[in-house]
Design an enzyme around this catalytic site. Structure first.
Site, PDB file in Angstrom:
ATOM      1  N   SER A  14      -5.493  10.832  17.449  1.00 25.67           N
ATOM      2  CA  SER A  14      -4.158  11.143  16.935  1.00 25.67           C
ATOM      3  C   SER A  14      -3.297  11.771  18.021  1.00 25.67           C
ATOM      4  CB  SER A  14      -4.291  12.068  15.723  1.00 25.67           C
ATOM      5  OG  SER A  14      -5.165  13.136  16.035  1.00 25.67           O
TER       6      SER A  14
ATOM      7  N   ASP B  95       0.132   4.745  15.767  1.00 17.61           N
ATOM      8  CA  ASP B  95       0.738   4.016  14.649  1.00 17.61           C
ATOM      9  C   ASP B  95       2.031   4.690  14.197  1.00 17.61           C
ATOM     10  OD1 ASP B  95      -0.343   6.312  13.617  1.00 17.61           O
ATOM     11  OD2 ASP B  95      -1.544   5.336  12.057  1.00 17.61           O
TER      12      ASP B  95
ATOM     13  N   LYS C 214       3.459   8.903  19.196  1.00 16.67           N
ATOM     14  CA  LYS C 214       2.029   8.975  19.524  1.00 16.67           C
ATOM     15  C   LYS C 214       1.747   8.135  20.770  1.00 16.67           C
ATOM     16  CE  LYS C 214      -0.186   9.716  15.026  1.00 16.67           C
ATOM     17  NZ  LYS C 214      -1.006   9.063  13.994  1.00 16.67           N
TER      18      LYS C 214
ATOM     19  N   ARG D 120     -10.368  -2.015   7.167  1.00 17.00           N
ATOM     20  CA  ARG D 120      -9.433  -3.021   7.703  1.00 17.00           C
ATOM     21  C   ARG D 120      -8.999  -2.663   9.120  1.00 17.00           C
ATOM     22  NH1 ARG D 120      -4.639  -0.227   9.111  1.00 17.00           N
ATOM     23  NH2 ARG D 120      -2.986  -0.472   7.591  1.00 17.00           N
TER      24      ARG D 120
ATOM     25  N   LYS E  65       0.875  -1.179   0.000  1.00 19.25           N
ATOM     26  CA  LYS E  65       0.000   0.000   0.000  1.00 19.25           C
ATOM     27  C   LYS E  65       0.906   1.221   0.000  1.00 19.25           C
ATOM     28  CE  LYS E  65      -2.427   1.648   3.668  1.00 19.25           C
ATOM     29  NZ  LYS E  65      -3.565   1.868   4.591  1.00 19.25           N
TER      30      LYS E  65
ATOM     31  N   GLN F 230     -12.085   7.700  11.696  1.00 20.61           N
ATOM     32  CA  GLN F 230     -11.980   6.249  11.920  1.00 20.61           C
ATOM     33  C   GLN F 230     -12.977   5.765  12.984  1.00 20.61           C
ATOM     34  OE1 GLN F 230      -9.936   4.378  10.097  1.00 20.61           O
ATOM     35  NE2 GLN F 230      -8.920   6.104   9.121  1.00 20.61           N
TER      36      GLN F 230
HETATM   37  P1  NAD Z   1      -9.293  12.352  12.661  1.00 21.71           P
HETATM   38  O1  NAD Z   1      -8.416  13.529  12.406  1.00 21.71           O
HETATM   39  O2  NAD Z   1     -10.552  12.216  11.909  1.00 21.71           O
HETATM   40  O3  NAD Z   1      -9.655  12.293  14.229  1.00 21.71           O
HETATM   41  C1  NAD Z   1      -8.676  12.532  15.213  1.00 21.71           C
HETATM   42  C2  NAD Z   1      -9.216  12.202  16.580  1.00 21.71           C
HETATM   43  O4  NAD Z   1      -8.192  12.427  17.546  1.00 21.71           O
HETATM   44  C3  NAD Z   1     -10.396  13.077  16.989  1.00 21.71           C
HETATM   45  O5  NAD Z   1     -11.268  12.314  17.795  1.00 21.71           O
HETATM   46  C4  NAD Z   1      -9.722  14.187  17.807  1.00 21.71           C
HETATM   47  O6  NAD Z   1     -10.590  14.818  18.708  1.00 21.71           O
HETATM   48  C5  NAD Z   1      -8.673  13.359  18.535  1.00 21.71           C
HETATM   49  N1  NAD Z   1      -7.561  14.171  19.021  1.00 21.71           N
HETATM   50  C6  NAD Z   1      -6.872  15.124  18.344  1.00 21.71           C
HETATM   51  N2  NAD Z   1      -5.924  15.648  19.146  1.00 21.71           N
HETATM   52  C7  NAD Z   1      -6.016  15.015  20.347  1.00 21.71           C
HETATM   53  C8  NAD Z   1      -5.323  15.108  21.578  1.00 21.71           C
HETATM   54  N3  NAD Z   1      -4.317  15.959  21.742  1.00 21.71           N
HETATM   55  N4  NAD Z   1      -5.688  14.280  22.594  1.00 21.71           N
HETATM   56  C9  NAD Z   1      -6.686  13.396  22.441  1.00 21.71           C
HETATM   57  N5  NAD Z   1      -7.395  13.257  21.287  1.00 21.71           N
HETATM   58  C10 NAD Z   1      -7.051  14.059  20.272  1.00 21.71           C
HETATM   59  O7  NAD Z   1      -8.338  11.091  12.468  1.00 21.71           O
HETATM   60  P2  NAD Z   1      -8.731   9.575  12.140  1.00 21.71           P
HETATM   61  O8  NAD Z   1      -8.685   9.370  10.671  1.00 21.71           O
HETATM   62  O9  NAD Z   1      -9.949   9.211  12.892  1.00 21.71           O
HETATM   63  O10 NAD Z   1      -7.461   8.810  12.733  1.00 21.71           O
HETATM   64  C11 NAD Z   1      -7.268   8.715  14.130  1.00 21.71           C
HETATM   65  C12 NAD Z   1      -5.923   8.063  14.410  1.00 21.71           C
HETATM   66  O11 NAD Z   1      -5.928   6.721  13.950  1.00 21.71           O
HETATM   67  C13 NAD Z   1      -4.729   8.730  13.721  1.00 21.71           C
HETATM   68  O12 NAD Z   1      -3.680   8.818  14.680  1.00 21.71           O
HETATM   69  C14 NAD Z   1      -4.354   7.778  12.615  1.00 21.71           C
HETATM   70  O13 NAD Z   1      -2.988   7.840  12.280  1.00 21.71           O
HETATM   71  C15 NAD Z   1      -4.704   6.458  13.282  1.00 21.71           C
HETATM   72  N6  NAD Z   1      -4.911   5.326  12.364  1.00 21.71           N
HETATM   73  C16 NAD Z   1      -4.454   4.109  12.778  1.00 21.71           C
HETATM   74  C17 NAD Z   1      -4.626   3.001  11.963  1.00 21.71           C
HETATM   75  C18 NAD Z   1      -4.151   1.644  12.428  1.00 21.71           C
HETATM   76  O14 NAD Z   1      -4.133   0.716  11.630  1.00 21.71           O
HETATM   77  N7  NAD Z   1      -3.827   1.472  13.680  1.00 21.71           N
HETATM   78  C19 NAD Z   1      -5.263   3.147  10.716  1.00 21.71           C
HETATM   79  C20 NAD Z   1      -5.760   4.394  10.337  1.00 21.71           C
HETATM   80  C21 NAD Z   1      -5.585   5.487  11.184  1.00 21.71           C
END
Ligand code: NAD
Length: 321
Positions: free
Chosen positions: A199, A222, A226, A111, A67, A139
């Site tokens: 995030s 991830d 973080k 996924r 990917k 997410q």
């Molecule tokens: P998004 O920007 O739509 O949402 C971010 C979320 O984090 C919101 O709920 C926001 O309020 C919160 N947030 C922001 N700053 C914060 C802080 N300082 N303290 C606490 N919460 C805080 O992002 P998303 O697309 O929902 O992605 C969320 C996270 O998931 C990202 O870190 C992304 O990299 C990660 N992610 C992980 C995987 C995996 O496979 N593990 C896959 C996709 C995304």
């Protein structure tokens, strides 16, 4: 070569198909039949973008590929495009020929939700009734929808750093016919299952916010630096992950391991639980924690599944390549 454009994915891929693909590939990873290649992630110095590759080979499912994509923070504002952009490329493992190109944006959310859902199936108490959400972004809605299929939940509670975003998950709860309650962080003690998907770079969820018997899936961490939960929680919990190497370097366990609170040998692969080679939850009082870091093989597994569905439905575009 077959092309499955992003616009087709929503009509093709189901949560069930994503769950099956991810559960199978976690099992293949733990039995040594599938492995992920080292991840490449670079700040390219253009548009503040982070770009990279996640790849692997699943010998059991014969899926080879990668990917490619990342995060373009200015997309939405400047171009009305979503900030996360990715594309999956699949190759024929017998010949190396390009086999398929698949839109990876929606697949990533599906996924990732499938991964926490797999962890709930295998690690949460059967009698779990209350699910808690930490995070209410893009997410989080996918995560909640998938999780609600795993147990007979009766209530959703949620906390978010930006409380104005909580209606995103309230809507998903209400669509499933469940009540939703916004809580302060200590209120998470009511939850039997928790998903954190933020995030954040510093922990919101403290060890004392989690009751005995809870299963928590930490899905947001991830990247190096973080952190969603206090490192102490990993001492209280039995810790599982998709891939140990990622968990201790870019996942939630990076902090507990880095501070010497736990060792990498304390982190177990969820695939081994799926295969029955190690125990998952062994008592109703145990806290189980799934550190879902997101591996390339998950992307390849769902992309391969969607190519099969696209061929069946006649929507895959064939090009001579
Ligand atoms: P998004 O920007 O739509 O949402 C971010 C979320 O984090 C919101 O709920 C926001 O309020 C919160 N947030 C922001 N700053 C914060 C802080 N300082 N303290 C606490 N919460 C805080 O992002 P998303 O697309 O929902 O992605 C969320 C996270 O998931 C990202 O870190 C992304 O990299 C990660 N992610 C992980 C995987 C995996 O496979 N593990 C896959 C996709 C995304």
């Amino acid at each position: 070569m077959l092309i499955v454009p992003e616009r087709e994915i929503a009509d093709l891929m189901t949560r069930e198909a994503a769950f099956d693909a991810v559960e199978k590939v976690f099992a293949a990873m733990a039995s040594g039949n599938a492995y992920n290649f080292p991840v490449v992630r670079e700040a390219i110095g253009h548009e503040e973008a982070l770009y990279g590759f996640k790849g692997g080979f699943d010998q059991a499912g014969l899926t080879l590929g990668l990917k490619a994509g990342g995060y373009w923070p200015n997309n939405l504002e400047k171009r009305n495009l979503i900030n996360h952009q990715s594309t999956v490329l699949l190759f024929d493992p017998d010949t190396g020929k390009a086999k398929a190109m698949v839109g990876g944006n929606l697949l990533t959310a599906l996924r990732t939700a499938a991964a926490s859902s797999v962890s709930i199936k295998h690690l949460a108490r059967e009698d779990a009734k209350v699910i808690g959400m930490v995070g209410a972004g893009h997410q989080a809605t996918f995560q909640l929808r998938a999780a609600l299929e795993q147990r007979n939940f009766e209530k959703v509670i949620g906390w978010n750093y930006h409380p104005e975003m909580l209606p995103n998950i309230e809507k998903v709860a209400n669509e499933a016919g469940l009540p939703f309650e916004a809580v302060a962080l200590p209120g998470l003690r009511e939850a039997d299952v928790i998903i954190s998907i933020t995030s954040a770079f510093s922990p919101s969820v403290m060890a004392g916010h989690i009751s005995e018997g809870t299963h928590i899936a930490c899905m947001g961490t991830d990247t190096k630096g973080k952190q969603e939960v206090e490192a102490e929680l990993l001492v209280r919990a039995n810790v599982f992950t998709d891939e140990v190497a990622q968990s201790v370097s870019i996942g939630e366990a990076q902090h507990a391991v880095g501070q010497g609170l736990i060792k990498d040998t304390d982190v177990a692969e969820i695939g081994a639980v799926i295969n029955g080679t190690i125990a998952g939850r062994t008592s109703p009082d145990q806290i189980t924690l799934f550190d879902g870091t997101g591996v390339g093989l998950q992307d390849l597994a769902v992309a391969a599944a969607v190519v099969d569905l696209a061929v069946k439905k006649g929507v895959a575009i064939e090009v001579d390549f």
